[in-house]
Design a protein around this motif. Structure first.
Motif, short mmCIF file in Angstrom:
data_model
loop_
_atom_site.label_atom_id
_atom_site.label_comp_id
_atom_site.label_asym_id
_atom_site.label_seq_id
_atom_site.Cartn_x
_atom_site.Cartn_y
_atom_site.Cartn_z
N TRP A 72 -2.29 3.42 -0.59
CA TRP A 72 -3.69 2.96 -1.05
C TRP A 72 -4.50 2.50 0.15
CZ3 TRP A 72 -4.36 1.65 -6.20
CH2 TRP A 72 -3.48 1.82 -7.19
N ILE A 73 -5.69 2.34 -0.20
CA ILE A 73 -6.75 2.11 0.77
C ILE A 73 -7.64 0.81 0.41
CG2 ILE A 73 -6.71 3.91 2.42
CD1 ILE A 73 -9.22 4.73 1.26
N PRO A 74 -7.84 -0.21 1.12
CA PRO A 74 -7.32 -0.41 2.29
C PRO A 74 -6.38 -1.18 2.52
CG PRO A 74 -9.35 -2.03 1.70
CD PRO A 74 -9.27 -1.07 0.60
N GLY A 75 -6.00 -2.15 1.12
CA GLY A 75 -4.95 -3.06 1.17
C GLY A 75 -5.37 -4.35 1.79
N SER A 76 -4.60 -5.45 1.57
CA SER A 76 -4.87 -6.65 2.30
C SER A 76 -5.32 -6.84 3.73
CB SER A 76 -4.03 -7.91 1.85
OG SER A 76 -4.42 -9.06 2.40
N SER A 78 -8.57 -4.47 -5.39
CA SER A 78 -9.74 -3.90 -5.15
C SER A 78 -9.65 -2.55 -4.22
CB SER A 78 -10.66 -4.91 -4.13
OG SER A 78 -10.08 -5.12 -2.85
N SER A 79 -8.13 -2.34 -4.02
CA SER A 79 -7.89 -1.17 -3.25
C SER A 79 -8.11 0.14 -4.32
CB SER A 79 -6.46 -1.24 -2.80
OG SER A 79 -6.33 -2.26 -1.85
N SER A 97 -7.61 3.44 -9.55
CA SER A 97 -8.04 2.09 -9.18
C SER A 97 -7.09 1.22 -10.08
CB SER A 97 -9.45 1.89 -9.54
OG SER A 97 -9.92 2.20 -10.83
N LEU A 112 -0.67 -5.01 -1.43
CA LEU A 112 -1.73 -4.09 -2.41
C LEU A 112 -2.60 -5.31 -3.28
CD1 LEU A 112 -2.91 -1.65 -3.19
CD2 LEU A 112 -1.19 -1.33 -5.27
N ASN A 113 -3.95 -5.26 -3.07
CA ASN A 113 -4.74 -5.83 -3.85
C ASN A 113 -5.53 -5.16 -4.93
OD1 ASN A 113 -6.76 -4.83 -2.11
ND2 ASN A 113 -7.00 -6.52 -1.01
N ILE A 149 0.91 -1.32 -0.02
CA ILE A 149 0.11 -0.08 -0.01
C ILE A 149 0.93 1.23 -0.06
CG2 ILE A 149 -2.12 -1.26 1.11
CD1 ILE A 149 -1.23 0.33 3.73
#
Length: 309
Positions: free
Chosen positions: A267-271, A285-286, A297, A282-283, A220
């Motif tokens: 980044w938010i929220p991360g895993s 959907s963040s 995004s 970092l996934n 993130i």
């Protein structure tokens, strides 16, 4: 299902005119395994620290799931992010700070942006937008550094629909007005033509550490402008000072300018369950918030093999 973001991931911005590719380099210190799970508690508070002992985050858990207020800290221990979970899903209000100053305030419903989204600069609100189900919907209003209205627009299911009006900040007089239908100026081509062209900007991620399917994996704190985050060609956000100046010079006609990201917060929220280099992985959907009003995004995580929470 969420995927780990890796080298080669593609990102886009709500106010940008092209996609930007992330180049991610592994951490220079010994790497961590992506599969190494942090021992999260079933109940109570979990605190995460960096190698120097500085507090990075503080998360509440209930029945093994993130539940309640979660905080992410920046340099000097000041709060960088504040958000709320209900049984592992983002729900309710969230706030982003830069150097201790409120940068944006927004809300989630079942993990997606919902309701008012506000941006601030030195305590002055510069944008008020609305989201429904994760996409822009309803009225959006933009203000200059003195809080004076400079633009008003409307969105339906993520596409601009209705009258876009530009105002003279000093007098409130209408400078320009155009009708939009499904993202297009009525009777004309779209202002931003989709699909947008890919621009392959190569930027290093100086922090990282894990690999996913033999590719360097992101986390993130890969948010540094022009180091981690490349420009998205042209920016059309009216609260971007450069866009505001160009628009004023064009007699009130919204005039995009080259994008220079202003991403001062992670980044938010991360895993919630996988970390690398002491930070949340970092996934895809963040999201990442730009101080100029954009929401960044992940369009393509760069791989579809390693899934993470």
């Amino acid at each position: 299902m969420a995927y780990q973001v890796v080298h080669g991931a593609m990102t886009s911005c709500t106010f940008g005119t092209c996609a930007a590719r992330l180049k991610i380099l592994p951490f220079k210190l010994p790497t961590l395994s992506l599969e190494a799970m942090v021992p999260f508690p079933q109940f109570g508070i979990h605190a995460n620290f960096d190698a120097a002992g500085n507090l990075l985050s503080q998360v509440n858990f209930e029945a093994g799931l993130m539940h309640g207020e979660s905080l992410v800290y920046g340099a000097g221990g000041v709060i960088a992010q504040k958000f709320h979970y209900v049984q592992g899903v983002l729900q309710g209000g969230a706030e982003i700070y830069a150097n201790g100053n409120l940068m944006s305030r927004f809300s989630f419903h079942k993990g997606k942006l919902e309701g008012a989204f506000q941006c601030f600069s030195e305590g002055v609100m510069t944008a008020s937008m609305s989201f429904a189900g994760g996409v822009r919907a309803g009225a959006s209003r933009f203000y200059n550094a003195h809080g004076q209205l400079i633009m008003e627009a409307n969105f339906t299911e993520g596409l601009e629909s209705g009258m876009r009006t530009m105002y003279d900040a000093a007098t409130g007089a209408v400078l320009n007005a155009q009708m939009y239908v499904n993202g297009r100026i009525e009777g004309a081509m779209p202002v931003v033509i989709l699909p947008t062209p890919e621009v392959n900007f190569e930027f290093n991620m100086e922090i990282g550490g894990a690999f996913a399917f033999s590719k360097p994996a992101a986390q993130i704190r890969a948010h540094i402008p022009l180091v981690n985050i490349g420009p998205f060609c042209l920016c059309s956000s009216p609260i971007n000072p450069a866009v505001a100046a160009a628009t004023a010079a064009a007699g009130g006609v919204l005039t995009p300018v080259p994008c220079v990201p202003k991403t001062d917060s992670p980044w938010i929220p991360g895993s919630p369950k996988v970390t690398t280099a002491h930070n949340a992985a970092l996934n895809d959907s963040s999201i990442l918030i730009c101080a100029n009003g954009g929401v960044i995004s992940v369009d393509d995580p760069g791989q579809k093999v390693v899934s993470i929470p």
